[in-house]
Scaffold this active site. Structure first.
Site, PDB file in Angstrom:
ATOM      1  N   CYS B  53       0.837  -1.210   0.000  1.00 49.23           N
ATOM      2  CA  CYS B  53       0.000   0.000   0.000  1.00 49.23           C
ATOM      3  C   CYS B  53       0.875   1.265   0.000  1.00 49.23           C
ATOM      4  O   CYS B  53       2.001   1.263   0.499  1.00 49.23           O
ATOM      5  CB  CYS B  53      -0.931   0.002   1.219  1.00 49.23           C
ATOM      6  SG  CYS B  53      -2.495  -0.878   0.941  1.00 49.23           S
ATOM      7  N   ASN B 153       0.183 -13.521 -10.500  1.00 53.39           N
ATOM      8  CA  ASN B 153      -0.337 -14.638  -9.712  1.00 53.39           C
ATOM      9  C   ASN B 153      -1.455 -14.080  -8.857  1.00 53.39           C
ATOM     10  O   ASN B 153      -1.215 -13.247  -7.990  1.00 53.39           O
ATOM     11  CB  ASN B 153       0.734 -15.229  -8.795  1.00 53.39           C
ATOM     12  CG  ASN B 153       1.839 -15.921  -9.571  1.00 53.39           C
ATOM     13  OD1 ASN B 153       1.586 -16.490 -10.626  1.00 53.39           O
ATOM     14  ND2 ASN B 153       3.050 -15.876  -9.053  1.00 53.39           N
ATOM     15  N   SER B 161       1.302 -14.000  -2.296  1.00 58.75           N
ATOM     16  CA  SER B 161       1.469 -13.860  -0.856  1.00 58.75           C
ATOM     17  C   SER B 161       0.977 -12.523  -0.341  1.00 58.75           C
ATOM     18  O   SER B 161       1.072 -12.244   0.843  1.00 58.75           O
ATOM     19  CB  SER B 161       2.932 -14.077  -0.470  1.00 58.75           C
ATOM     20  OG  SER B 161       3.741 -13.116  -1.102  1.00 58.75           O
ATOM     21  N   GLN B 168       3.963  -9.126 -11.675  1.00 57.22           N
ATOM     22  CA  GLN B 168       5.417  -9.171 -11.598  1.00 57.22           C
ATOM     23  C   GLN B 168       6.011  -9.151 -13.002  1.00 57.22           C
ATOM     24  O   GLN B 168       5.352  -9.506 -13.978  1.00 57.22           O
ATOM     25  CB  GLN B 168       5.882 -10.450 -10.889  1.00 57.22           C
ATOM     26  CG  GLN B 168       5.406 -10.579  -9.455  1.00 57.22           C
ATOM     27  CD  GLN B 168       6.165 -11.679  -8.719  1.00 57.22           C
ATOM     28  OE1 GLN B 168       7.389 -11.715  -8.707  1.00 57.22           O
ATOM     29  NE2 GLN B 168       5.427 -12.586  -8.109  1.00 57.22           N
TER      30      GLN B 168
HETATM   31  O1  G1P Z   1       7.230 -13.875  -6.109  1.00 57.03           O
HETATM   32  P1  G1P Z   1       6.255 -14.326  -5.068  1.00 57.03           P
HETATM   33  O2  G1P Z   1       4.894 -13.734  -5.259  1.00 57.03           O
HETATM   34  O3  G1P Z   1       6.775 -14.166  -3.675  1.00 57.03           O
HETATM   35  O4  G1P Z   1       6.126 -15.904  -5.288  1.00 57.03           O
HETATM   36  C1  G1P Z   1       5.218 -16.515  -6.160  1.00 57.03           C
HETATM   37  O5  G1P Z   1       5.522 -16.257  -7.534  1.00 57.03           O
HETATM   38  C2  G1P Z   1       6.788 -16.740  -7.995  1.00 57.03           C
HETATM   39  C3  G1P Z   1       6.864 -16.490  -9.485  1.00 57.03           C
HETATM   40  O6  G1P Z   1       5.824 -17.149 -10.198  1.00 57.03           O
HETATM   41  C4  G1P Z   1       6.972 -18.230  -7.671  1.00 57.03           C
HETATM   42  O7  G1P Z   1       8.321 -18.571  -7.938  1.00 57.03           O
HETATM   43  C5  G1P Z   1       6.666 -18.537  -6.214  1.00 57.03           C
HETATM   44  O8  G1P Z   1       6.707 -19.940  -6.023  1.00 57.03           O
HETATM   45  C6  G1P Z   1       5.277 -18.000  -5.871  1.00 57.03           C
HETATM   46  O9  G1P Z   1       4.965 -18.260  -4.523  1.00 57.03           O
END
Ligand code: G1P
Ligand code: G1P
Lengths: 346, 346
Positions: B53, B153, B161, B168
């Site tokens: 945020c 994701n 998370s 990303q």
């Molecule tokens: O980058 P983050 O959101 O911490 O992590 C997430 O996306 C990544 C990229 O797809 C993966 O490698 C991780 O396993 C997933 O938990």
């Protein structure tokens, strides 16, 4: 200057021709995402509501016998069906489809609702392997079957819907993607070198030792150099065999021993029933030649740091390539360091 | 006799050269396995404990500005790092490894903690796409970058998370597996036919309509004939473009509109914030020629039957080939049948 394995790098899997991204420096990032439920610690030896326990009724109405060893039955919800005469593939170049034929079976390891492979006695694991082997021989001999996939989904996080320890067999008319690509890679290696890829890898891993997790006279279990899953293990026969039915009684015992060693260490790592998908890659039965095909089993376990924090193969992994946060060598060392006696039996 | 699409069959994906097993008769099997948590229904517009945020402190100590639109920063736990001079690949035939170089960034969609793409206004989605595009252009121009992977994701079940809507970017020196294999397939099609695989597929899907989920003058979203995930969607440009930076302002608006249409229908299907991994496949920046490369986005959503029952890609899927329980045509029809207005905004 040399490769620095503590910095981001990629490693090549000669068995499937794919790369994996290794980011060893990333192992310590904090995790605020999803946590998994752990498996129930104490299951009863018999569960009257379990549709796999002996004497119980299954979902679709059939009754299980009061079986005493491994028990095989046809899957009540098979993904594959027997052939129907006359079906034909589509003939559109962009929308290719073909009928697929096959058999789906379930193999309960034993009447015990509470005993997973690492908790079973050596002879009982041998009986499971002999069952897989007999099933492979029976299904592989059918004219409409080209490939026999034996596998186990262990744990709810791996899509397993019943905790009664069991495995599955899906036998297909055609050779699926994964064994098909391994066949191409193994044949190419054989063509190029005159030798066998997994014979050479196995000998090299046994000589180096740094990635070996368990071994005996007949089988070797190691975290492959190119492992994708955090604690992935590849199990190979030391001698060149191509399928379960080829194994001698001695080799079956050797395989049972290595399976117990690997799965006991898995359970001991986080003191939890360690989830995974496991399966054998056996030479196809479609009558083609498979030069260089070497019998092996893959263990694909999702847990990364604890009983509740897994690796997610998402985003970059689905769209780009698999990524891992600890090296194969570190994973192997951690599995070697835990006890070889199951934590529940200490 | 013809193909019977109500019986088990396999379909071929011409974009990656892989087969998928389709078992339409299996959709109704009971599910006693793992159920997923659903996303929190009502998040605050601002969360003082969220490290994404505006104005808040991140895990590693940096402070976010009081940003008002899309916000980009370098990932605090990057899987990739800048190059280190002098590193060299291993030279063992069985244990091949190479240094990998790159940049990992995070793109917050907006200051709002509670607004996912389907809940954002068209202009705000356009701003996100312009940000992805500018990032692609900037990173792709660097000499050490060969490929730019933009992805999202969404949802804890997809390894996300932090619920603050974000995507990303992982930019790598070398082209990862998935775009590399699509490059080979697209080039082979171009070589064979003189045309473009995804131009031809898009035109055919628009003409047939049965797998189309959303469309406008510039983009088409459809459940591909060879879909693996239950409600997988492929988004293609109607015109032949190869990457985000090539899109005209009109095309950016068209893409934003199709993205909103798809993700609104996703959320409406089970009236839940629909989890997925989504990402673009853009032409690599490594200076090689990519004949027939066509810009597109993949949506890989895991949910199968409800907000809590997902498809597990395990066992047979990991060791053999992907398997699905409903046809692509049924999935597309179900997505078309739900409302085009977001359930929270009705
Ligand atoms: O980058 P983050 O959101 O911490 O992590 C997430 O996306 C990544 C990229 O797809 C993966 O490698 C991780 O396993 C997933 O938990
Ligand atoms: O056959 P089961 O145990 O019902 O189902 C499980 O294993 C199958 C084979 O790997 C998968 O297709 C399913 O997604 C998974 O949930």
């Amino acid at each position: 200057m040399q490769m620095n394995f503590n910095r981001p790098h990629r490693r090549f899997n000669p068995l499937n021709g794919q790369w994996v991204l290794v980011s060893p420096h990333r192992a310590q990032r904090p995790w605020q995402g999803q946590v998994e439920k752990t498996a129930a610690a104490n299951l009863p030896a018999y569960d009257p509501t379990c549709y796999l326990c002996p004497g119980n009724r299954r979902n679709q109405g059939a009754d299980n016998p009061k079986y005493t060893g491994p028990y095989v039955f046809d899957n009540d919800f098979p993904a594959l069906l027997p052939p129907e005469p006359g079906e034909e593939p589509t003939d559109h170049a962009l929308f290719r489809a073909e009928p697929e034929t096959g058999v789906c079976r379930v193999v309960c390891f034993s009447p015990r609702h509470d005993l997973t492979l690492p908790e079973m006695a050596l002879e009982d694991v041998e009986a499971v392997i002999r069952t897989w082997s007999a099933q492979t021989a029976e299904l592989g001999a059918r004219p409409e079957i080209g490939y026999v996939q034996v596998f186990e989904n262990k744990g709810a996080v791996m899509g397993c819907s019943n905790p009664h320890p069991h495995s599955q067999i899906w036998a297909t008319g055609q050779v699926p993607n994964e064994p098909a690509v391994e066949a191409v890679q193994q044949a190419a290696y054989h063509q190029r070198t005159g030798g066998c890829l997994l014979c050479d890898v196995t000998a090299e891993e046994r000589a180096r030792g740094e990635r070996v997790v368990a071994q005996n006279e007949h089988f070797t279990a190691f975290v492959p150099f190119w492992a994708v899953w955090p604690f992935e293990v590849l199990v190979t026969s030391n001698a060149h065999v191509t399928s379960l039915p080829q194994l001698s009684a001695e080799q079956v015992r050797g395989l049972a021993d290595v399976f117990r060693q690997v799965t006991i260490r898995y359970d001991n790592l986080f003191e939890v029933s360690f989830p995974y998908s496991m399966g054998f890659h056996q030479e196809p039965f479609d009558g083609q030649a498979y030069p260089g095909w070497h019998f092996h089993a893959h263990f694909y376990p999702p847990l990364l740091r604890s009983a509740t924090v897994r690796k997610f193969m998402v985003g970059f992994e689905m769209l780009g390539m698999p990524q891992r946060d600890l090296t194969a060598e570190t994973a192997a060392q951690r599995l070697r360091e835990v006890s070889g006696v199951h934590y529940k039996q200490r």
